[in-house]
Design a protein around this motif. Structure first.
Motif, PDB file in Angstrom:
ATOM      1  N   VAL A  77      54.338  55.999 121.072  1.00  0.00           N
ATOM      2  CA  VAL A  77      55.304  54.643 121.718  1.00  0.00           C
ATOM      3  C   VAL A  77      54.954  53.054 120.769  1.00  0.00           C
ATOM      4  CG1 VAL A  77      55.173  52.985 123.470  1.00  0.00           C
ATOM      5  CG2 VAL A  77      55.085  55.537 124.154  1.00  0.00           C
ATOM      6  N   VAL A  78      53.421  53.074 120.271  1.00  0.00           N
ATOM      7  CA  VAL A  78      53.557  51.902 119.756  1.00  0.00           C
ATOM      8  C   VAL A  78      54.133  51.872 118.194  1.00  0.00           C
ATOM      9  CG1 VAL A  78      51.621  50.261 118.771  1.00  0.00           C
ATOM     10  CG2 VAL A  78      51.327  51.335 121.302  1.00  0.00           C
ATOM     11  N   GLU A  79      53.785  52.968 117.688  1.00  0.00           N
ATOM     12  CA  GLU A  79      54.467  52.909 116.253  1.00  0.00           C
ATOM     13  C   GLU A  79      55.954  52.823 116.303  1.00  0.00           C
ATOM     14  OE1 GLU A  79      52.551  56.171 114.157  1.00  0.00           O
ATOM     15  OE2 GLU A  79      50.680  54.829 113.881  1.00  0.00           O
ATOM     16  N   SER A  80      56.507  53.598 117.117  1.00  0.00           N
ATOM     17  CA  SER A  80      57.758  53.460 117.400  1.00  0.00           C
ATOM     18  C   SER A  80      58.337  52.208 117.716  1.00  0.00           C
ATOM     19  CB  SER A  80      58.495  54.491 118.344  1.00  0.00           C
ATOM     20  OG  SER A  80      59.497  54.174 118.776  1.00  0.00           O
ATOM     21  N   GLU A  81      57.477  51.485 118.546  1.00  0.00           N
ATOM     22  CA  GLU A  81      58.042  50.196 118.971  1.00  0.00           C
ATOM     23  C   GLU A  81      57.960  49.256 117.548  1.00  0.00           C
ATOM     24  OE1 GLU A  81      58.884  47.885 121.335  1.00  0.00           O
ATOM     25  OE2 GLU A  81      59.400  49.529 122.606  1.00  0.00           O
ATOM     26  N   ALA A  82      56.828  49.296 116.922  1.00  0.00           N
ATOM     27  CA  ALA A  82      56.899  48.535 115.493  1.00  0.00           C
ATOM     28  C   ALA A  82      58.090  48.977 114.536  1.00  0.00           C
ATOM     29  CB  ALA A  82      55.636  48.803 115.047  1.00  0.00           C
ATOM     30  N   LEU A  83      58.330  49.974 114.349  1.00  0.00           N
ATOM     31  CA  LEU A  83      59.467  50.480 113.549  1.00  0.00           C
ATOM     32  C   LEU A  83      60.522  50.157 114.095  1.00  0.00           C
ATOM     33  CD1 LEU A  83      58.059  53.954 112.268  1.00  0.00           C
ATOM     34  CD2 LEU A  83      57.684  51.864 111.012  1.00  0.00           C
ATOM     35  N   THR A  84      60.995  50.185 115.210  1.00  0.00           N
ATOM     36  CA  THR A  84      62.288  49.884 115.610  1.00  0.00           C
ATOM     37  C   THR A  84      62.307  48.242 115.616  1.00  0.00           C
ATOM     38  OG1 THR A  84      62.163  51.587 117.581  1.00  0.00           O
ATOM     39  CG2 THR A  84      63.667  49.627 118.023  1.00  0.00           C
ATOM     40  N   LEU A  85      61.349  47.476 115.938  1.00  0.00           N
ATOM     41  CA  LEU A  85      61.179  45.884 115.546  1.00  0.00           C
ATOM     42  C   LEU A  85      62.118  45.825 113.980  1.00  0.00           C
ATOM     43  CD1 LEU A  85      60.734  42.904 116.292  1.00  0.00           C
ATOM     44  CD2 LEU A  85      58.447  43.595 115.301  1.00  0.00           C
ATOM     45  N   HIS A  86      61.418  46.474 113.024  1.00  0.00           N
ATOM     46  CA  HIS A  86      61.806  46.249 111.801  1.00  0.00           C
ATOM     47  C   HIS A  86      63.509  46.887 111.417  1.00  0.00           C
ATOM     48  CE1 HIS A  86      58.454  44.598 109.680  1.00  0.00           C
ATOM     49  NE2 HIS A  86      57.904  44.683 110.845  1.00  0.00           N
ATOM     50  N   ALA A  87      63.522  47.893 112.200  1.00  0.00           N
ATOM     51  CA  ALA A  87      64.900  48.686 112.066  1.00  0.00           C
ATOM     52  C   ALA A  87      66.054  47.533 112.578  1.00  0.00           C
ATOM     53  CB  ALA A  87      64.882  49.884 113.106  1.00  0.00           C
ATOM     54  N   MET A  88      65.717  46.977 113.767  1.00  0.00           N
ATOM     55  CA  MET A  88      66.632  45.876 114.270  1.00  0.00           C
ATOM     56  C   MET A  88      66.867  44.780 113.217  1.00  0.00           C
ATOM     57  SD  MET A  88      67.512  46.331 117.191  1.00  0.00           S
ATOM     58  CE  MET A  88      67.633  48.390 117.013  1.00  0.00           C
ATOM     59  N   MET A  89      65.870  44.391 112.452  1.00  0.00           N
ATOM     60  CA  MET A  89      66.119  43.617 111.531  1.00  0.00           C
ATOM     61  C   MET A  89      66.786  43.939 110.132  1.00  0.00           C
ATOM     62  SD  MET A  89      62.439  41.221 111.194  1.00  0.00           S
ATOM     63  CE  MET A  89      61.247  42.386 112.121  1.00  0.00           C
TER      64      MET A  89
END
Ligand code: PMV
Length: 386
Positions: free
Chosen positions: A291-303
């Motif tokens: 969950v935590v790593e996916s959240e981090a990568l999603t934040l960057h994917a949004m950017m």
């Protein structure tokens, strides 16, 4: 203040039995933070607070008017990375037209911070109507180096909000601790959204969520069971890029307006909070990492998928992430990364794996850090009055 009744339907598949749990949640509105009257006249004094930074596990990215988050988030409060602030106040003969304050950062007058504090004072004036009655001297310093790429807005704004609350508490001595913390968090949010998660420890939820009993207006201590595995969790911040942030948070949040994936992302944050609730209870470190790593990568994917788009990870960020993946496969241990809106990597892991993971950092990750620098931190109990 009104009372919201939340009904949880707790499905138990094994017994094929459902259970309805009623919970009463006090739903506060912004009006509840406007003081009715002050019972005490306070002429002058000085207060000190130390307030920590925090690291989000489910990220806040996107906001509405008045610093209302577009989705709920949850964070670990840190211990070592913090801001120490003192606020000296003296009552004037009569209130001035403008806010009257001087600001020192590490004992040097800091004019460049003024606009941010002015804006903060403007946003909170309705809730602290005495602001123009005093002249203030603010001294502030951080435990972490200035140019470390670590944002100080969460610890800085929460420390200042707490100092102002200490002054308000002197004027309303019977204010209770719950109200004090909620209002400090409410004010801190108006300075910098994530700052509202820095008042208490060790896990804090912010943003309305169907099951967490949380609020958009302030952060609250995570209310459910937390497994031993998550006590004293460690966070080593690997300083990949110590420069200024490439994208300010304000610009970053704004990129979510009209973003093609925004709605799905906000929905996903709600779902990830539900997943974390089971994980915090069971202590499942593998599921936590996912969950935590996916959240981090999603934040960057949004950017990366916004217009304009931003790529905030650096080659060393990716090198570190790949080494973490390999190390996990090889050892079966549980280092888990997360990222803020920048290139630095937060490496989270349980205390019992500290020795092995610190060796891994020294042997394999330090070479990817700028000047070989990293900061050892861990989960902390929240802000302290000093
Ligand atoms: O508090 P702000 O406006 O600086 O936003 C912080 C956003 C992230 O750090 C990227 C995520 C979070 O939830 O802390």
């Amino acid at each position: 203040m009104c009372t919201k009744i939340v009904i949880y339907f707790n499905w138990q598949p094994n017994s094929l039995r459902g259970k309805i749990i009623f919970a009463e949640i006090e739903e506060m509105t912004a009006k509840d933070f406007i003081p009715k009257k002050y019972s005490e006249e306070i002429r002058e004094g000085k207060v000190f607070w130390q307030s920590p930074s925090n690291i989000a596990l489910v990220k806040y990215w996107g906001k509405r008017e008045n610093q209302i988050p577009a989705n709920p988030s949850v964070s670990f409060t840190l211990d070592y990375c913090k801001t120490t602030t003192s606020l000296a106040f003296r009552k004037k003969e009569k209130p001035s037209a403008d806010f009257d304050f001087e600001l020192f950062f590490e004992d040097e007058k800091k004019e460049s911070f003024r606009p941010k504090i002015e804006q903060f004072f403007k946003r909170i004036e309705a809730y602290l109507p005495f602001l123009k009655e005093y002249s203030f001297t603010i001294h502030t310093s951080n435990s972490f180096p200035h140019s470390s790429g670590i944002a100080s807005s969460a610890s800085g704004m929460s420390a200042l909000a707490l100092c102002l609350m200490s002054l308000e508490k002197q004027r309303i001595p019977d204010m209770n601790e719950d109200y004090f913390n909620r209002k400090a968090s409410f004010l801190a949010r108006l300075g910098s959204g994530s700052a509202c998660r820095s008042i208490e420890g060790e896990l804090v939820v912010w943003g309305a969520h169907e099951t967490e009993g949380s609020s958009d207006l302030f952060g609250v201590k995570y209310p459910y069971e937390v497994h031993e595995n998550f006590k004293d969790y460690q966070d080593v911040i690997l300083l990949v890029d110590k420069g200024e942030k490439q994208v300010s948070s304000t610009v970053g949040h704004d990129l979510m307006n009209g973003h093609p994936f925004a709605e799905q992302r906000f929905e996903q944050a709600h779902e990830n909070l539900i997943k974390l609730r089971d994980i915090f209870k069971s202590g499942d470190l593998v599921a936590f990492t996912e969950v935590v790593e996916s959240e981090a990568l999603t934040l960057h994917a949004m950017m990366m998928s916004s217009r304009p788009y931003f790529l905030l990870m650096k080659p060393n960020t990716l090198a570190i992430i790949n080494k973490i993946f390999n190390f996990r496969l090889k050892t079966g241990l549980h280092p888990c990364f997360t990222l803020d809106a920048g290139a630095n990597v937060h490496l989270l892991f349980p205390k019992k794996e500290k020795e092995a993971i610190l060796n891994f950092i020294e042997e394999e990750l330090v070479e990817h850090c700028q000047d070989g620098q990293y900061i050892k931190d861990e989960v902390g109990a929240g802000a302290k009055k000093i």
